[in-house]
Design a protein around this motif. Structure first.
Motif, PDB file in Angstrom:
ATOM      1  N   ILE A 132      -0.025  31.043 -21.526  1.00 13.74           N
ATOM      2  CA  ILE A 132      -0.910  29.899 -22.086  1.00 13.74           C
ATOM      3  C   ILE A 132      -0.331  29.918 -23.827  1.00 13.74           C
ATOM      4  CG2 ILE A 132      -2.913  30.053 -21.053  1.00 13.74           C
ATOM      5  CD1 ILE A 132      -3.982  32.113 -22.844  1.00 13.74           C
ATOM      6  N   LYS A 133       0.850  30.123 -24.093  1.00 19.30           N
ATOM      7  CA  LYS A 133       1.291  29.863 -25.435  1.00 19.30           C
ATOM      8  C   LYS A 133       2.316  28.684 -25.182  1.00 19.30           C
ATOM      9  CE  LYS A 133       2.921  33.242 -27.955  1.00 19.30           C
ATOM     10  NZ  LYS A 133       3.711  34.409 -28.371  1.00 19.30           N
ATOM     11  N   ALA A 134       2.325  28.076 -26.707  1.00 18.39           N
ATOM     12  CA  ALA A 134       3.338  26.735 -26.813  1.00 18.39           C
ATOM     13  C   ALA A 134       4.715  27.610 -26.483  1.00 18.39           C
ATOM     14  CB  ALA A 134       3.205  26.159 -28.052  1.00 18.39           C
ATOM     15  N   ASP A 147      10.218  32.717 -30.088  1.00 14.32           N
ATOM     16  CA  ASP A 147       8.995  32.655 -29.814  1.00 14.32           C
ATOM     17  C   ASP A 147       8.273  31.327 -30.819  1.00 14.32           C
ATOM     18  OD1 ASP A 147       6.403  32.909 -28.942  1.00 14.32           O
ATOM     19  OD2 ASP A 147       5.810  34.605 -30.367  1.00 14.32           O
ATOM     20  N   TYR A 148       7.720  30.367 -30.142  1.00 14.66           N
ATOM     21  CA  TYR A 148       7.342  29.421 -31.034  1.00 14.66           C
ATOM     22  C   TYR A 148       6.407  29.732 -32.116  1.00 14.66           C
ATOM     23  CZ  TYR A 148       5.924  24.791 -32.873  1.00 14.66           C
ATOM     24  OH  TYR A 148       5.669  23.776 -33.498  1.00 14.66           O
ATOM     25  N   ASP A 149       5.394  30.675 -31.553  1.00 15.67           N
ATOM     26  CA  ASP A 149       4.317  30.897 -32.617  1.00 15.67           C
ATOM     27  C   ASP A 149       4.924  31.718 -33.713  1.00 15.67           C
ATOM     28  OD1 ASP A 149       2.493  29.526 -30.986  1.00 15.67           O
ATOM     29  OD2 ASP A 149       1.874  31.720 -30.306  1.00 15.67           O
ATOM     30  N   ASN A 150       5.663  33.010 -33.523  1.00 19.75           N
ATOM     31  CA  ASN A 150       6.175  33.393 -34.573  1.00 19.75           C
ATOM     32  C   ASN A 150       7.214  32.534 -35.460  1.00 19.75           C
ATOM     33  OD1 ASN A 150       5.239  35.732 -33.920  1.00 19.75           O
ATOM     34  ND2 ASN A 150       7.031  36.491 -32.596  1.00 19.75           N
ATOM     35  N   THR A 155       8.228  30.093 -40.748  1.00 18.99           N
ATOM     36  CA  THR A 155       8.657  28.825 -41.512  1.00 18.99           C
ATOM     37  C   THR A 155       7.376  28.573 -42.569  1.00 18.99           C
ATOM     38  OG1 THR A 155       9.733  27.898 -39.426  1.00 18.99           O
ATOM     39  CG2 THR A 155       8.854  26.304 -41.355  1.00 18.99           C
ATOM     40  N   THR A 156       6.301  28.714 -42.277  1.00 14.95           N
ATOM     41  CA  THR A 156       5.178  28.637 -43.184  1.00 14.95           C
ATOM     42  C   THR A 156       5.195  29.700 -44.273  1.00 14.95           C
ATOM     43  OG1 THR A 156       3.789  27.650 -41.464  1.00 14.95           O
ATOM     44  CG2 THR A 156       2.643  28.193 -43.444  1.00 14.95           C
TER      45      THR A 156
END
Length: 158
Positions: A132-134, A147-150, A155-156
């Motif tokens: 359930i993760k992008a 990992d897209y979330d990391n 990046t932020t």
């Protein structure tokens, strides 16, 4: 000519406003970029597998035998008979044990980033495990390690 004197309090306030506006702009740009990537198919959204399963639930109830081709990309499955005995599937041994506990009602179907969806068929139970993760939509192994979330957090932060 007279110079306008700016107090430290005002200078600090202006700095904080600029900092806040910069953070808001970065977040808005990242969200817009993410939406563009999702629309182009570069990123698989978090609810992709769930949406595909819900669209195909009726077909999965009726087909003779479930295979990998019938399921969303990246998901695994296991088939149990009505007495909760494992018959076949693509899950490893630890996932099969968790699946059996879920079927018996001893565990939740939400396990970390994975959801176990149970489809009660006429002669068997089919349990589908999906993420359930992008994530990136690529068969390239390099993207499997990112990992897209990391990546979003880094990046932020930068």
């Amino acid at each position: 000519m007279g110079y306008k004197i700016i107090t430290m309090k005002r200078q600090l306030l202006l700095y904080l406003i600029k900092l806040f506006m910069g953070i808001v702009i970065i977040i808005i740009c990242w969200l817009a970029l993410t939406n563009i990537f999702v629309e182009c198919g570069v990123i698989i959204p978090a609810n992709y597998s769930e949406t595909i399963l819900e669209e195909n639930r009726k077909r999965l109830d009726d087909i003779q035998q479930i295979t990998d081709n019938d399921l969303p990309y990246g998901s695994k499955y296991s088939i149990f008979d009505l007495d909760y005995n494992y018959e076949r599937g693509t899950m490893n041994k630890s996932d099969i044990e968790v699946t059996k506990k879920i079927l018996l009602g001893k565990e939740s179907n939400l396990q970390g980033n994975y959801v176990y969806s149970v489809i009660a068929r006429t002669e068997e139970y089919c349990v589908i495990k999906y993420n359930i993760k992008a994530r990136f939509n690529s068969d390239n192994k390099i993207f499997n390690y990112i990992d897209y979330d990391n990546l979003s957090y880094i990046t932020t932060g930068i």
